[in-house]
Design a protein around this motif. Structure first.
Motif, PDB file in Angstrom:
ATOM      1  N   GLU A 149       0.715  -1.300   0.060  1.00 14.77           N
ATOM      2  CA  GLU A 149       0.027   0.192   0.022  1.00 14.77           C
ATOM      3  C   GLU A 149       0.868   1.253   0.148  1.00 14.77           C
ATOM      4  OE1 GLU A 149      -2.588  -0.123   3.225  1.00 14.77           O
ATOM      5  OE2 GLU A 149      -3.695  -1.924   2.714  1.00 14.77           O
ATOM      6  N   ALA A 150       2.002   1.194   0.647  1.00 17.89           N
ATOM      7  CA  ALA A 150       2.770   2.326   0.762  1.00 17.89           C
ATOM      8  C   ALA A 150       4.055   2.201  -0.192  1.00 17.89           C
ATOM      9  CB  ALA A 150       3.593   2.435   2.100  1.00 17.89           C
ATOM     10  N   PRO A 151       4.806   3.344  -0.665  1.00 19.91           N
ATOM     11  CA  PRO A 151       5.944   3.216  -1.553  1.00 19.91           C
ATOM     12  C   PRO A 151       6.799   2.447  -0.995  1.00 19.91           C
ATOM     13  CG  PRO A 151       4.812   5.611  -1.615  1.00 19.91           C
ATOM     14  CD  PRO A 151       4.079   4.890  -0.374  1.00 19.91           C
ATOM     15  N   ALA A 152       7.524   1.607  -1.440  1.00 18.14           N
ATOM     16  CA  ALA A 152       8.652   0.669  -1.102  1.00 18.14           C
ATOM     17  C   ALA A 152       9.452   0.174  -2.221  1.00 18.14           C
ATOM     18  CB  ALA A 152       7.986   0.004  -0.187  1.00 18.14           C
ATOM     19  N   ILE A 153      10.686   0.395  -2.054  1.00 18.11           N
ATOM     20  CA  ILE A 153      11.632  -0.143  -2.980  1.00 18.11           C
ATOM     21  C   ILE A 153      12.448  -1.218  -2.655  1.00 18.11           C
ATOM     22  CG2 ILE A 153      13.275   0.643  -4.937  1.00 18.11           C
ATOM     23  CD1 ILE A 153      10.206   1.787  -4.815  1.00 18.11           C
TER      24      ILE A 153
END
Length: 341
Positions: free
Chosen positions: A243-247
């Motif tokens: 759901e959250a931006p994550a790389i």
């Protein structure tokens, strides 16, 4: 060998779980052991706050009928989904991912299996005597044992080498000891290929980062061999699992080898610096370091699995059918079928 009644599998990665699932469905008594806290091996997914990140295998493709049948079942049940059809151009091969992370594939395979996690196999030895109910027993580091008619090893080959070495098939130079070794070899058909079992593996260091906004990774959500540091960069939000931006940043084998023994804080700082061009205007909020000691086998063996002459010790994994998700799957399937033939 008559079909075994009880099988112990060492390693709850994809190969081990596929083998276990196949044998369980065939009616065998199966126990899967793994030293880790959960199943999956490199099918690994981690949560950081509201973000979910795959930090081992990032995706997979399908090229063989055996794997196609498995993936079609996963698609029908919503276990996997299509990420994209290529990171640069559409090459006709969908990139599949676990619908809620790659570890969801492992969890699905493990349903109904007797899996013991946080259980470290220490060795394997023959059960001697005419009244022995089984042929082998796998010794755990706490001194307990798990009996088996056959044992499948799916851990990295160098670890399997260490476990099998205790059976006593390696020459010591002592005449009496070597005579005992020869007797075991003759009785159980255990002739190990040292070249096979000393296969070397590349290492991978990964940076897991949550960020505060869109990055410069691009619409495809992934970059392969993007520069001289990273072999893969994956946007877990674009993949559909976070759901959250994550790389996820995977350092390549050369970089990982060169920095393997560095202080973890220094390694983290170096990876963050290398990641900046891919972040665009986004800033890292939280970060974690993950290391994979046995990430990719350097030699791929032509057979899908290996077994002793009597068929009671089987070795499988991604070093046999290719260092990809599909190869690990097909090797585990072959290992199971070698016991069911």
């Amino acid at each position: 060998m008559p079909n075994p009644r009880k099988v112990v599998i060492v390693g709850a990665g994809l190969s081990g779980l596929v083998a276990g699932r196949e044998l369980l469905d065939a009616g065998l008594d199966v126990c899967v052991l793994d030293k880790g806290r959960s199943v999956g091996g490199r099918l690994a997914t981690r949560r950081i706050g509201d973000a979910r990140l795959d930090h081992g295998a990032q995706f997979f493709t399908v090229r063989t009928p055996a794997f196609r049948r498995r993936v079609d079942d996963w698609l029908e049940r919503g276990i996997v989904a299509v990420w994209n059809h290529g990171f640069d151009d559409d090459d006709g091969h969908p990139r599949y991912v676990g619908a809620t992370g790659m570890n969801s594939i492992a969890k699905d395979l493990a349903v109904g299996l007797d899996v013991e996690t946080s259980t470290l196999a220490f060795g394997v030895r023959p059960m001697e005597g005419v009244d022995a109910p089984h042929r082998w027993e796998v010794v755990i580091d706490d001194g307990t044992t798990r009996p088996a008619d056959a044992v499948i090893f799916t851990c990295p080959l160098v670890q399997t080498f260490a476990l099998l070495a205790d059976i006593g098939v390696w020459k010591s130079g002592d005449e009496a000891t070597d005579a005992a070794h020869d007797a075991i070899v003759e009785r159980h058909g255990i002739h190990l290929d040292q070249q096979l079992f000393r296969t070397q593996y590349d290492r991978t260091i990964a940076l897991l980062a949550t960020v505060d906004g869109p990055t410069a990774i691009g619409a495809a959500g992934g970059v392969q061999h993007g520069d001289d540091v990273f072999s893969f960069i994956g946007d877990n939000q674009a993949k559909g699992i976070s759901e959250a931006p994550a790389i996820t940043f995977h350092a390549n084998a050369e970089w990982s080898e060169a920095h393997w023994d560095d202080d973890s804080a220094d390694t983290l700082a170096a990876l963050e610096a290398a990641a900046q061009p891919w972040l665009g205007s986004a800033a890292i909020v939280e970060r974690q370091l993950k290391t994979w000691r046995f990430a990719t086998p350097r030699t791929i063996w032509p057979d899908p699995c290996w077994s002793t002459a009597d068929g009671t010790i089987v070795v499988a994994g991604d070093a046999f059918a290719g260092p990809k998700v599909e190869g690990a799957h097909n090797s585990g399937l072959a290992a199971a079928h070698s016991l069911l033939a």
